[in-house]
Design an enzyme around this catalytic site. Structure first.
Site, mmCIF file in Angstrom:
data_model
loop_
_atom_site.group_PDB
_atom_site.id
_atom_site.type_symbol
_atom_site.label_atom_id
_atom_site.label_comp_id
_atom_site.label_asym_id
_atom_site.label_seq_id
_atom_site.Cartn_x
_atom_site.Cartn_y
_atom_site.Cartn_z
ATOM 1 N N CYS A 81 0.803 -1.225 0.000
ATOM 2 C CA CYS A 81 0.000 0.000 0.000
ATOM 3 C C CYS A 81 0.836 1.275 0.000
ATOM 4 O O CYS A 81 0.356 2.335 -0.402
ATOM 5 C CB CYS A 81 -0.952 0.000 1.187
ATOM 6 S SG CYS A 81 -2.118 -1.375 1.168
ATOM 7 N N HIS A 91 -3.624 7.378 1.705
ATOM 8 C CA HIS A 91 -3.951 6.024 1.257
ATOM 9 C C HIS A 91 -5.390 5.734 1.651
ATOM 10 O O HIS A 91 -5.788 5.949 2.796
ATOM 11 C CB HIS A 91 -2.991 5.030 1.910
ATOM 12 C CG HIS A 91 -3.377 3.604 1.708
ATOM 13 N ND1 HIS A 91 -3.754 3.095 0.482
ATOM 14 C CD2 HIS A 91 -3.444 2.558 2.580
ATOM 15 C CE1 HIS A 91 -4.027 1.817 0.607
ATOM 16 N NE2 HIS A 91 -3.851 1.469 1.863
ATOM 17 N N ASN A 148 -9.924 -0.286 -0.799
ATOM 18 C CA ASN A 148 -8.463 -0.197 -0.681
ATOM 19 C C ASN A 148 -7.845 -0.787 -1.948
ATOM 20 O O ASN A 148 -7.891 -2.000 -2.160
ATOM 21 C CB ASN A 148 -7.998 -0.967 0.557
ATOM 22 C CG ASN A 148 -6.495 -0.870 0.787
ATOM 23 O OD1 ASN A 148 -5.739 -0.472 -0.093
ATOM 24 N ND2 ASN A 148 -6.066 -1.263 1.968
#
Length: 325
Positions: free
Chosen positions: A115, A252, A282
């Protein structure tokens, strides 16, 4: 003597056509729309088609970025592509992208920091430009996380989506002040002792299989807020900036609670935070450039705006960067 800055020329994104609403998971998991929204802020996400690869998503996002910048693939000197879900073990997905956009020279490579991958890619692209090794760099985050999810785990299966985002940076002269356009500062960090908090239980050398995602959500949350806030403070200090200078935070997009808690810790109002997690879930390394492109195309981000970007993922690996648009 004035230095060189890596200045943003254009950005783009791509989301697969298939939209998966929270209600779809009610058919196979002990969950519901309210449970998912309350714990993550996610309402829907996109999943790649069976014949769509990570490179396909990256190619579409990159073509949009090239159009936005008024460039062609032949104008790019280097590609840095962040992904944890590459098309193949090797060669890099970046080389597939290089060929697809008609980039016949230069070089292309992948970076894997899950990520946090886009920020790792951005920092490397900035270093290539500042050191004179490349003039124009295409920075991409692209993922097909739907390929590595455990569809029996309601805690993780509902959180992730597929997508890609791309950003083009160009070497331009700067004044070595915080008023410059381009990347102003970055910081990267990792700590391997937390490997078991977020990982995929497979690999070429360990199991000769792909594996599926495993996560200790509560523990990840604890680390996320403190580490993201600290990284944000670090890059602002490096650039000689303060929280008051920030126009937009592009975090993020993992979990709305993490986004809100980090903004609160940094004393940044949510009105200055770009939030797309409700629509994308996500998307790992694609998360930040995807949100950036969506905000740019909606007219929210304007030339001269100061952006703070921050992310954390498996490793644990995390980082932040400031960029003046």
């Amino acid at each position: 003597m004035a230095g060189v800055r890596a200045v943003a020329l254009g950005c783009g994104h791509y989301l697969p056509a298939r939209v998966v609403e929270n209600a779809e998971f009610e058919k196979t998991l002990d969950t519901n729309d309210e449970w998912i929204r309350t714990r993550s802020g996610i309402e829907r996400r996109h999943f790649a088609a069976d014949d769509e690869k990570t490179s396909d998503l990256a190619i579409a996002a990159s073509r949009m970025a090239l159009e936005d910048a008024g460039l062609s693939g032949a104008d790019i000197d280097a590609i840095v592509l962040a992904t944890a879900t590459p098309d193949q073990t090797f060669p890099s997905t970046a080389t597939r992208l290089q060929h697809a956009i008609g980039m016949t020279g230069g070089f292309a490579f992948d970076i894997q920091a899950v990520c946090a991958g886009f920020l790792y890619a951005l920092a490397n692209a900035n270093a290539l430009i500042v050191s004179g090794q490349a003039k124009r760099v295409l920075v991409v985050g692209a993922e097909t996380f739907s390929r590595i999810l455990n569809w029996e785990d309601r805690a993780t299966a509902v959180l992730f989506g597929d997508g890609a985002g791309a950003l083009i940076l160009e070497a331009q002269p700067g004044t070595d002040t915080a008023s410059d356009r381009g990347v102003l500062s970055s910081c990267l960090a990792s700590d391997g002792q937390y490997n078991d908090l977020l990982y995929v239980d497979g690999g070429v050398s360990s199991t000769q299989s792909t594996g599926v995602l495993r996560m200790q959500g509560r523990e990840v949350f604890k680390h996320a807020v403190s580490k993201l806030a600290s990284a944000g403070e670090d890059v602002l200090q490096k650039a000689g900036l303060t929280v008051a200078d920030i126009d937009w935070v592009i975090p993020h997009q993992a979990n709305l609670r993490i986004i809100k808690a980090t903004a609160q810790k940094l004393a940044i109002p949510m009105e200055k935070v770009v939030v797309t997690v409700q629509d994308h879930g996500n998307t790992s390394a694609a998360s930040i450039p995807l949100a950036l492109s969506v905000a740019h195309r909606s007219g929210r981000i304007k030339q001269g705006d100061l952006l703070l970007m921050e992310a954390i993922g498996g490793g644990l690996a995390w980082g932040a960067a400031t960029l003046r648009w």
